[in-house]
Design a protein around this motif. Structure first.
Motif, short mmCIF file in Angstrom:
data_model
loop_
_atom_site.label_atom_id
_atom_site.label_comp_id
_atom_site.label_asym_id
_atom_site.label_seq_id
_atom_site.Cartn_x
_atom_site.Cartn_y
_atom_site.Cartn_z
N GLY A 164 3.67 -1.13 8.36
CA GLY A 164 5.02 -1.39 7.89
C GLY A 164 5.15 -1.30 6.38
N ILE A 165 4.47 -0.31 5.78
CA ILE A 165 4.50 -0.20 4.32
C ILE A 165 5.89 0.20 3.84
N ASP A 166 6.16 -0.11 2.58
CA ASP A 166 7.47 0.18 2.01
C ASP A 166 7.64 1.66 1.69
N GLU A 167 6.57 2.33 1.23
CA GLU A 167 6.67 3.74 0.84
C GLU A 167 5.29 4.37 0.85
N LEU A 168 5.22 5.62 1.29
CA LEU A 168 3.97 6.39 1.24
C LEU A 168 4.08 7.42 0.12
N ARG A 169 3.13 7.36 -0.82
CA ARG A 169 3.19 8.27 -1.97
C ARG A 169 1.95 9.15 -2.10
N TRP A 170 0.85 8.78 -1.45
CA TRP A 170 -0.41 9.51 -1.63
C TRP A 170 -1.19 9.43 -0.33
N SER A 171 -1.57 10.59 0.23
CA SER A 171 -2.28 10.60 1.50
C SER A 171 -3.22 11.79 1.52
N ASN A 172 -4.53 11.52 1.46
CA ASN A 172 -5.51 12.60 1.32
C ASN A 172 -6.75 12.37 2.18
N ILE A 205 0.85 -1.20 0.00
CA ILE A 205 0.00 0.00 0.00
C ILE A 205 0.88 1.24 0.00
N ASP A 206 0.63 2.13 -0.95
CA ASP A 206 1.37 3.39 -0.98
C ASP A 206 0.45 4.61 -1.05
N GLY A 207 -0.86 4.38 -0.93
CA GLY A 207 -1.82 5.48 -0.94
C GLY A 207 -2.92 5.26 0.07
N ALA A 219 -5.37 8.99 -8.30
CA ALA A 219 -3.96 8.79 -7.97
C ALA A 219 -3.35 7.68 -8.81
N ILE A 220 -4.09 6.60 -8.99
CA ILE A 220 -3.58 5.48 -9.78
C ILE A 220 -3.48 5.86 -11.25
N ALA A 221 -4.52 6.51 -11.78
CA ALA A 221 -4.51 6.90 -13.19
C ALA A 221 -3.39 7.87 -13.50
N ALA A 222 -3.04 8.72 -12.53
CA ALA A 222 -1.99 9.72 -12.73
C ALA A 222 -0.60 9.19 -12.41
N GLY A 223 -0.50 7.95 -11.97
CA GLY A 223 0.79 7.37 -11.64
C GLY A 223 1.37 7.83 -10.32
N GLN A 224 0.51 8.39 -9.46
CA GLN A 224 0.98 8.89 -8.16
C GLN A 224 0.99 7.80 -7.09
N ALA A 225 0.31 6.71 -7.34
CA ALA A 225 0.29 5.59 -6.39
C ALA A 225 -0.06 4.32 -7.16
N ASP A 226 0.30 3.18 -6.58
CA ASP A 226 0.02 1.89 -7.21
C ASP A 226 -1.06 1.10 -6.48
N VAL A 227 -1.06 1.18 -5.16
CA VAL A 227 -2.03 0.44 -4.35
C VAL A 227 -2.62 1.42 -3.33
N VAL A 228 -3.88 1.78 -3.52
CA VAL A 228 -4.53 2.78 -2.67
C VAL A 228 -5.62 2.11 -1.84
N VAL A 229 -5.65 2.43 -0.55
CA VAL A 229 -6.73 1.97 0.30
C VAL A 229 -7.63 3.16 0.64
N VAL A 230 -8.92 2.98 0.41
CA VAL A 230 -9.94 3.95 0.81
C VAL A 230 -10.61 3.38 2.05
#
Length: 397
Positions: free
Chosen positions: A71-79, A50-52, A99-110
């Protein structure tokens, strides 16, 4: 327009936990983490990927805090989506898809969590309504939505029976859903009609129940979704916004009796029209609907705003119990029981049911459902909708 997100991402994991109000065994944060882990297991991916993180309507469970706990590897998107209440619930899903369409994150949890022990109840919305309301004793969502609904009934001519039909359909669906809070508690028209008034015209059963609970949805790119599972729920389209002046700070707008999904004050397309335009589909192409019912009246108004039924007196001919009930109704609505009869985790649990309909796993499954519409909280300062589809409808759209 939201053409950029069309079919670019999909929901591959869902999870929900809900309890009666005040009875959660865990804090909001613990429930959120458990729901995310469950959703990741459903998706077949590691939570470390998860990075979003996207949520809405406030809360203290920030993405960076959850990411550290997971323990995620990287945080790229947080809103966090603004808008008050559940109006921005579908917008949160759109945010993740963007975020995914724009390439800002790969795995986003809502996600969203609620626990009375942590944050109290939503029934008195002092965080949301200004002094012009509070000074006159108006301080709850029920009172605000009751005034707008009464206008819809008296001025627009929508039959009172349309509200009852929506409620009875929700309770009918709950009887087939073992996890619903109204499971085993069937509701008939006489009981509904004789229940006490909460805020005219709302009777007791017109009002959503508050629950403790947590919900999580995992979004990935469409390409990865196809590798993960055979039944991803693609994000076909989404829209958010509100006509100018449509908020509780004024409450004297020209669209007073609507749910806020209609045209803007300058005549430009509103949320519903932008949704259909982006999807390349229309109301007649929708197989099943999950509509946020904070109260029955706003949900009816939202169905009208989206063109799913006509306005005024004619709405009564469409909004009947038979039409609203799965599997054979022409407009099956809230097939898990909805906020009224299943659970209320600020509406995000309705998105899980929308995904289940695409997967074919609902307890009130609509046969062959290819499109599943999720309408966020109506009569809110900001409203939003998102349309899910399977791969066949995605190609057609």
């Amino acid at each position: 327009m939201t053409r950029g997100i069309q079919g670019a991402s999909a929901v591959v994991g869902v999870a929900e936990r809900h309890y009666r109000r005040g009875q959660s065994p865990d804090s909001e944060q613990v429930m959120t983490l458990r729901a995310i882990l469950d959703a990741c297991a459903d998706a077949g991916i590691s939570p470390r990927e998860i990075d979003g993180f996207v949520s809405y309507a406030g809360g203290s469970n920030d993405g960076p805090i959850l990411g550290a706990a997971l323990g995620i590897d990287e945080l790229r998107w947080s809103n966090m989506m603004w808008g008050g209440g559940g109006g921005s619930v579908a917008a949160a899903i759109i945010n993740g898809a963007t975020a995914i369409a724009a390439g800002q994150a790969d795995v986003v949890v809502v996600y969203r969590a609620m626990a009375q022990a942590d944050t109290g109840r939503l029934g008195y919305a002092k965080y949301h309504y200004g002094p012009h309301f509070l000074a006159h004793g108006v301080g709850s969502p029920a009172q605000i939505c009751a005034m707008r609904t009464q206008r819809m009934l008296e001025h627009d001519g929508v039959p009172r029976e349309a509200l009852r039909s929506l409620v009875l359909a929700a309770y009918h669906h709950a009887q087939q859903n073992p996890t619903a809070q109204a499971y085993g508690k069937a509701l008939d028209a006489e009981t509904y009609d004789s229940s006490r008034l909460i805020a005219e015209p709302f009777h007791l059963f017109d009002c959503s129940r508050e629950s403790d609970g947590a919900v999580a949805l995992i979004l990935v790119s469409a390409e990865r979704a196809r590798d993960l599972r055979a039944d991803p729920a693609y994000i076909l389209a989404g829209a958010q916004g509100a006509p100018g002046g449509y908020s509780e700070s004024i409450d004297n707008d020209a669209h007073y009796s609507t749910a806020g999904f209609g045209a803007a004050n300058n005549g430009k397309p509103g949320v519903a029209e932008r949704l259909w335009s982006s999807a390349g589909l229309g109301p007649d192409d929708v197989d099943v609907v999950q509509v946020y019912e904070n109260f029955s009246g706003p949900a009816v108004a939202a169905l009208i705003d989206h063109g799913l039924c006509p306005p005024g007196e004619a709405a009564g001919a469409v909004l009947t119990v038979d039409n609203l009930t799965a599997p054979n109704g022409k407009l099956p609505v809230n097939t898990s029981g909805g906020n009224l009869a299943d659970a209320f985790v600020n509406g995000l649990n309705l998105a899980v049911e929308a995904v289940r309909q695409i997967r074919g796993t609902s307890t009130n499954q609509v046969a062959g459902a290819q499109t599943s519409l999720f309408i966020g909280g109506p009569m809110a300062p900001l409203v939003s909708s998102v349309l899910f589809s399977n791969s066949a409808a995605l190609r057609e759209g």
